[in-house]
Design a protein around this motif. Structure first.
Motif, PDB file in Angstrom:
ATOM      1  N   ILE A  49      63.622   6.238  39.529  1.00 22.53           N
ATOM      2  CA  ILE A  49      63.584   7.760  39.408  1.00 22.53           C
ATOM      3  C   ILE A  49      62.399   8.085  40.412  1.00 22.53           C
ATOM      4  CG2 ILE A  49      63.339   9.880  38.294  1.00 22.53           C
ATOM      5  CD1 ILE A  49      64.852   8.357  35.864  1.00 22.53           C
ATOM      6  N   MET A  50      61.305   7.416  40.182  1.00 21.62           N
ATOM      7  CA  MET A  50      59.979   7.894  41.003  1.00 21.62           C
ATOM      8  C   MET A  50      59.655   7.282  42.214  1.00 21.62           C
ATOM      9  SD  MET A  50      57.960   8.474  37.246  1.00 21.62           S
ATOM     10  CE  MET A  50      56.387   9.241  37.897  1.00 21.62           C
ATOM     11  N   VAL A  51      60.390   6.014  42.407  1.00 24.30           N
ATOM     12  CA  VAL A  51      59.552   5.335  43.618  1.00 24.30           C
ATOM     13  C   VAL A  51      60.632   5.742  44.715  1.00 24.30           C
ATOM     14  CG1 VAL A  51      59.292   2.976  44.492  1.00 24.30           C
ATOM     15  CG2 VAL A  51      58.692   3.523  41.943  1.00 24.30           C
ATOM     16  N   LYS A  52      59.721   6.289  45.698  1.00 29.93           N
ATOM     17  CA  LYS A  52      60.450   6.424  47.010  1.00 29.93           C
ATOM     18  C   LYS A  52      60.746   5.100  47.746  1.00 29.93           C
ATOM     19  CE  LYS A  52      58.050  10.688  47.870  1.00 29.93           C
ATOM     20  NZ  LYS A  52      57.035  11.459  48.579  1.00 29.93           N
ATOM     21  N   ARG A  53      62.224   5.379  48.420  1.00 32.23           N
ATOM     22  CA  ARG A  53      62.617   4.230  49.233  1.00 32.23           C
ATOM     23  C   ARG A  53      61.690   4.022  50.370  1.00 32.23           C
ATOM     24  NH1 ARG A  53      69.249   4.139  49.027  1.00 32.23           N
ATOM     25  NH2 ARG A  53      69.410   4.145  46.840  1.00 32.23           N
ATOM     26  N   THR A  54      61.405   2.975  51.014  1.00 29.62           N
ATOM     27  CA  THR A  54      60.592   2.763  52.212  1.00 29.62           C
ATOM     28  C   THR A  54      61.043   1.317  52.950  1.00 29.62           C
ATOM     29  OG1 THR A  54      58.830   1.139  51.053  1.00 29.62           O
ATOM     30  CG2 THR A  54      58.426   3.531  51.112  1.00 29.62           C
ATOM     31  N   THR A  55      60.670   1.336  54.096  1.00 33.23           N
ATOM     32  CA  THR A  55      61.080   0.304  54.899  1.00 33.23           C
ATOM     33  C   THR A  55      60.457  -1.009  54.368  1.00 33.23           C
ATOM     34  OG1 THR A  55      59.426   0.576  56.638  1.00 33.23           O
ATOM     35  CG2 THR A  55      61.397   1.648  56.865  1.00 33.23           C
ATOM     36  N   GLY A  56      59.320  -1.223  53.602  1.00 34.26           N
ATOM     37  CA  GLY A  56      58.794  -1.903  53.295  1.00 34.26           C
ATOM     38  C   GLY A  56      57.665  -2.875  54.311  1.00 34.26           C
ATOM     39  N   GLY A  57      57.623  -2.039  55.450  1.00 35.25           N
ATOM     40  CA  GLY A  57      56.689  -2.691  56.278  1.00 35.25           C
ATOM     41  C   GLY A  57      55.273  -2.607  56.062  1.00 35.25           C
ATOM     42  N   ASP A  58      54.429  -3.238  56.985  1.00 31.95           N
ATOM     43  CA  ASP A  58      52.825  -3.395  56.478  1.00 31.95           C
ATOM     44  C   ASP A  58      52.474  -1.961  56.866  1.00 31.95           C
ATOM     45  OD1 ASP A  58      52.896  -5.912  55.816  1.00 31.95           O
ATOM     46  OD2 ASP A  58      52.354  -6.691  57.914  1.00 31.95           O
ATOM     47  N   GLY A  59      53.134  -1.053  57.676  1.00 39.20           N
ATOM     48  CA  GLY A  59      52.662   0.047  57.941  1.00 39.20           C
ATOM     49  C   GLY A  59      52.582   1.118  56.609  1.00 39.20           C
ATOM     50  N   ASP A  60      53.119   0.506  55.784  1.00 37.34           N
ATOM     51  CA  ASP A  60      53.362   1.701  54.467  1.00 37.34           C
ATOM     52  C   ASP A  60      52.114   1.477  53.353  1.00 37.34           C
ATOM     53  OD1 ASP A  60      55.872   2.664  54.961  1.00 37.34           O
ATOM     54  OD2 ASP A  60      56.908   0.911  54.395  1.00 37.34           O
ATOM     55  N   ASP A  61      51.366   0.190  53.802  1.00 37.62           N
ATOM     56  CA  ASP A  61      49.970  -0.054  52.964  1.00 37.62           C
ATOM     57  C   ASP A  61      49.217   1.099  53.300  1.00 37.62           C
ATOM     58  OD1 ASP A  61      51.183  -2.380  51.980  1.00 37.62           O
ATOM     59  OD2 ASP A  61      50.414  -3.555  53.489  1.00 37.62           O
ATOM     60  N   ASN A  62      48.389   1.438  52.250  1.00 32.43           N
ATOM     61  CA  ASN A  62      47.302   2.473  52.524  1.00 32.43           C
ATOM     62  C   ASN A  62      45.916   1.642  53.110  1.00 32.43           C
ATOM     63  OD1 ASN A  62      45.952   0.915  50.271  1.00 32.43           O
ATOM     64  ND2 ASN A  62      46.970   2.165  48.892  1.00 32.43           N
ATOM     65  N   PHE A  63      44.801   2.567  53.033  1.00 29.45           N
ATOM     66  CA  PHE A  63      43.593   2.055  53.910  1.00 29.45           C
ATOM     67  C   PHE A  63      43.090   1.084  53.104  1.00 29.45           C
ATOM     68  CE2 PHE A  63      38.967   2.216  54.286  1.00 29.45           C
ATOM     69  CZ  PHE A  63      38.927   2.016  55.592  1.00 29.45           C
ATOM     70  N   LEU A  64      43.161   1.037  51.737  1.00 28.94           N
ATOM     71  CA  LEU A  64      42.452  -0.047  51.010  1.00 28.94           C
ATOM     72  C   LEU A  64      43.088  -1.300  51.219  1.00 28.94           C
ATOM     73  CD1 LEU A  64      40.352  -0.844  48.856  1.00 28.94           C
ATOM     74  CD2 LEU A  64      42.066   0.209  46.874  1.00 28.94           C
ATOM     75  N   ILE A  65      44.474  -1.448  50.821  1.00 26.51           N
ATOM     76  CA  ILE A  65      45.053  -2.514  51.017  1.00 26.51           C
ATOM     77  C   ILE A  65      44.910  -3.447  52.639  1.00 26.51           C
ATOM     78  CG2 ILE A  65      47.425  -3.682  50.802  1.00 26.51           C
ATOM     79  CD1 ILE A  65      46.034  -2.694  48.126  1.00 26.51           C
ATOM     80  N   ARG A  66      44.988  -2.371  53.539  1.00 30.47           N
ATOM     81  CA  ARG A  66      44.921  -2.952  54.888  1.00 30.47           C
ATOM     82  C   ARG A  66      43.327  -3.517  55.005  1.00 30.47           C
ATOM     83  NH1 ARG A  66      47.555   1.939  56.317  1.00 30.47           N
ATOM     84  NH2 ARG A  66      45.609   2.708  57.137  1.00 30.47           N
ATOM     85  N   SER A  67      42.509  -2.769  54.575  1.00 31.38           N
ATOM     86  CA  SER A  67      41.176  -3.416  54.548  1.00 31.38           C
ATOM     87  C   SER A  67      40.943  -4.712  53.794  1.00 31.38           C
ATOM     88  CB  SER A  67      40.079  -2.475  53.892  1.00 31.38           C
ATOM     89  OG  SER A  67      40.128  -1.265  54.657  1.00 31.38           O
ATOM     90  N   ILE A  68      41.766  -4.959  52.581  1.00 32.19           N
ATOM     91  CA  ILE A  68      41.561  -6.121  51.938  1.00 32.19           C
ATOM     92  C   ILE A  68      42.263  -7.170  52.813  1.00 32.19           C
ATOM     93  CG2 ILE A  68      42.539  -7.275  49.829  1.00 32.19           C
ATOM     94  CD1 ILE A  68      42.329  -4.505  48.150  1.00 32.19           C
ATOM     95  N   HIS A  69      43.336  -6.863  53.303  1.00 34.18           N
ATOM     96  CA  HIS A  69      44.094  -8.004  54.118  1.00 34.18           C
ATOM     97  C   HIS A  69      43.215  -8.363  55.135  1.00 34.18           C
ATOM     98  CE1 HIS A  69      48.389  -6.895  52.743  1.00 34.18           C
ATOM     99  NE2 HIS A  69      47.904  -7.483  52.086  1.00 34.18           N
ATOM    100  N   ARG A  70      42.549  -7.459  56.029  1.00 37.42           N
ATOM    101  CA  ARG A  70      41.673  -7.657  57.041  1.00 37.42           C
ATOM    102  C   ARG A  70      40.571  -8.631  56.645  1.00 37.42           C
ATOM    103  NH1 ARG A  70      42.670  -2.277  59.083  1.00 37.42           N
ATOM    104  NH2 ARG A  70      40.849  -1.629  58.028  1.00 37.42           N
ATOM    105  N   LEU A  71      40.101  -8.488  55.446  1.00 40.30           N
ATOM    106  CA  LEU A  71      38.949  -9.279  54.841  1.00 40.30           C
ATOM    107  C   LEU A  71      39.526 -10.641  54.352  1.00 40.30           C
ATOM    108  CD1 LEU A  71      36.787  -6.956  53.035  1.00 40.30           C
ATOM    109  CD2 LEU A  71      36.035  -8.063  55.062  1.00 40.30           C
ATOM    110  N   TYR A  72      40.602 -10.515  53.594  1.00 42.65           N
ATOM    111  CA  TYR A  72      41.340 -11.694  52.895  1.00 42.65           C
ATOM    112  C   TYR A  72      41.876 -12.799  53.833  1.00 42.65           C
ATOM    113  CZ  TYR A  72      44.038 -14.551  49.780  1.00 42.65           C
ATOM    114  OH  TYR A  72      44.767 -15.861  49.298  1.00 42.65           O
TER     115      TYR A  72
END
Length: 586
Positions: A49-72
């Motif tokens: 009901i509540m979750v929107k459909r997305t393409t599932g790509g990396d572009g959907d990640d927010n700034f925090l997750i992208r920062s974690i990926h860049r470090l990890y």
């Protein structure tokens, strides 16, 4: 279900530790079961009901997750490239962390700050209740006058009518209630208060005070029958051998750093009048022992002469000689014993009267006579204190006659019992976890890999209690048990995804990198939210926080190390354990 199995050892705890931690285990187990039901039923409905459909790509990640990926991701790539260096560094850190274990003190449970001091005062067994009350009143007045931290003082002399703990009139329990926030207001800690009160009570002759806290005092007494932290029980048949051994042990204990309130269970100091029959004189006057016993019983002890009725109540009337006619041996010798020949004979001609000292009490445990030497431990952990004491008392224990033995009791006995039980049950729980992992993953290698990961996850918990100067107690052990469940859960999430991607046709390296990239977000978020929830408990200062802090410190530090191990060490170990071939299924 695996985390539920992890907490099974807590259900085997007995006595006080069982009463404290079984509710915790039950709460966690029911919460996990409720969470599982909600995850399988409510969450999917709410998600649809509540979750929107997305393409599932990396572009959907927010700034925090992208920062974690860049470090990890670069860190993971570097760790995988230098896999043997990564394993060597992790092993070195684990060896260093486990090497500090002998430097960590041990105890049963952390001492609670009850905001009060309990003083158990013991006098000679011949002390009267009137004298005890008068002296206790003087102690109360002195404490209230000398210490501004004291709010009120309450004392109890002897045993109440419905109480179960045996206390004669020579014993007092004095409860000193301290003012709220007394440490910050007056600048003196509880330990300093105890030392100051001890010095103040030294002016009162003939008393032996022992310091504790009201709840701790009663809990110790109810569980082990001992009011102190550590007790050495001496078992044997001859009371004199027990007394001699105790008198050798007490000064050795007093000389150990951290020992305070050292005392021997009081068995002496009780006097009685003994009558030794002169049978020749008794035969000459035709007087038997029964006549003498009847006279002594009636004159000194008293006999019931009649019964007085007041309505439905009845009272026995006891008669005996006036005090001046039974006060000392000279007067007792003048008592007259009637002879069948028709004349009276002074009691002194028929018996020899002496005053002798006898044991005030004889304690037994396991049908054997027992004498206790007990003490409190201040300024150091109980485990190292007992270890040093056992080393110093080894020669005394070896020299004991046959049939005599030393047994360590008090809180140390509770600690040994709890740790012994956990040492037996925790390995069994880990074996059961392995069987559940094997059934879940269908891979012996993957199940072993998750278990190999567990010692690395303990690093954070060990270092946390070491640097925070927290002793290893039953509460901290419960934290390590909970930490094992978290480490297994994180490892299962990642390893099962590794296997899933490999089953889909990816090579080992590709599967590991892809799985870590996709699973770093849930692993990080669950760990960070748990850490955020534990942070207030780590710095809590209210009632009972002393029990929570070791448990929370272990979990807090362990979660950090477990996350690092899961995201860095586990992928490297998986690559080393597996090669690019189909996963063997059993």
């Amino acid at each position: 279900l695996i985390i539920v199995v992890v907490f099974v050892p807590l259900f085997t705890l007995e006595s006080m530790e069982g009463k404290m931690f079984k509710p915790l285990a039950l709460t966690i187990c029911f919460a996990l079961i409720g969470s599982l039901v909600a995850t399988l039923t409510i969450v999917p409905v709410l998600g649809s009901i509540m979750v929107k459909r997305t393409t599932g790509g990396d572009g959907d990640d927010n700034f925090l997750i992208r920062s974690i990926h860049r470090l990890y991701m670069p860190m993971l790539a570097a760790a995988v490239r230098g896999r043997w260096i990564t394993i060597a560094v992790a092993a070195a850190v684990m060896v260093v962390s486990f090497s500090v274990l002998p430097k960590i003190g041990t105890e049963f449970l952390p001492p609670l700050n009850e905001g009060a001091v309990a003083i158990n005062v013991v006098r000679l067994p011949t002390a009267s209740i009137k004298g005890s009350v008068l002296q206790t009143s003087e102690i109360e007045k002195r404490l209230l006058a000398k210490f501004p931290e004291v709010e009120t003082v309450v004392s109890k002399t002897g045993r109440a009518e419905i109480a179960e703990d045996p206390m004669g009139p020579e014993q007092n329990d004095i409860f000193v209630m301290l003012k709220p926030d007394y440490e910050s207001k007056f600048g003196r800690s509880r330990e300093e208060m105890v030392q100051a009160i001890d010095r103040e009570l030294s002016v009162f002759p003939g008393i032996k005070p022992a310091f504790s806290q009201p709840i701790a005092l009663r809990v110790n007494e109810l569980i082990s029958g001992i009011k102190s932290d550590v007790a050495i029980k001496i078992f044997g048949d001859d009371i004199e051998v027990l007394r001699t051994t105790a008198e050798k042990i007490a000064p050795i204990l007093s000389g150990i750093e951290g020992a305070s309130d050292v005392k021997i269970e009081q068995i002496s100091g009780f006097s009685q009048i003994e009558l030794h029959m002169n049978r020749q004189a008794m035969a000459r006057h035709m007087i038997n022992i029964e006549a003498i016993n009847l006279l002594v019983k009636t004159a000194i002890g008293g006999s019931v002469a009649t019964t007085v009725f007041e309505g439905q109540k009845r009272f026995d009337v006891q008669v005996r000689f006036p005090l001046e006619n039974r006060r000392d041996i000279d007067v007792i010798e003048q008592m007259l014993v009637p002879s069948p020949a028709g004349y009276n004979v002074p009691l002194g001609e028929l018996v020899t009267i002496e005053e002798g000292e006898v044991p005030a009490q004889i304690s037994r445990e396991d049908s054997t006579r027992r004498l206790i030497v007990e003490c409190n431990v201040r300024g150091r952990d109980m485990g190292s204190f007992v270890a040093e004491a056992q080393q110093l008392l080894a020669s005394i224990e070896n020299d004991l006659p046959e049939g005599y033995r030393l047994v360590w009791g008090g809180q140390f006995e509770n600690q040994q019992r709890a740790m012994k039980r956990l040492k037996m049950v925790v390995p069994a729980a880990i074996l059961l976890i392995f069987l559940m992992l094997f059934c879940s993953l269908n891979s012996f290698k993957s199940a072993i890999l998750i278990l190999v990961n567990l010692p690395f996850a303990l690093i954070g918990g060990i270092l946390a209690i070491y640097f925070l100067d927290i002793n290893l107690s039953v509460a901290a052990s419960v934290g390590f048990i909970a930490l094992l469940g978290v480490a297994v859960e994180n490892g299962l999430v990642l390893v099962s995804f590794f296997d899933q991607l490999r089953a889909g046709g990816k090579k080992v390296y590709e599967a590991v990198i892809e799985a870590c990239r996709l699973r770093v977000r849930p692993l990080m978020m669950t760990t960070l939210t748990t850490l955020a929830g534990l942070l207030p408990m780590l710095y809590a200062s209210g009632s009972g926080s002393e029990i929570q802090q070791p448990l929370v410190a272990v979990i807090f530090g362990g979660l950090i190390s477990s996350l690092c191990v899961t995201l860095i060490i586990l992928p490297v170990l998986y690559i080393l354990f597996n090669r690019d071939k189909a996963i063997v299924e059993y």
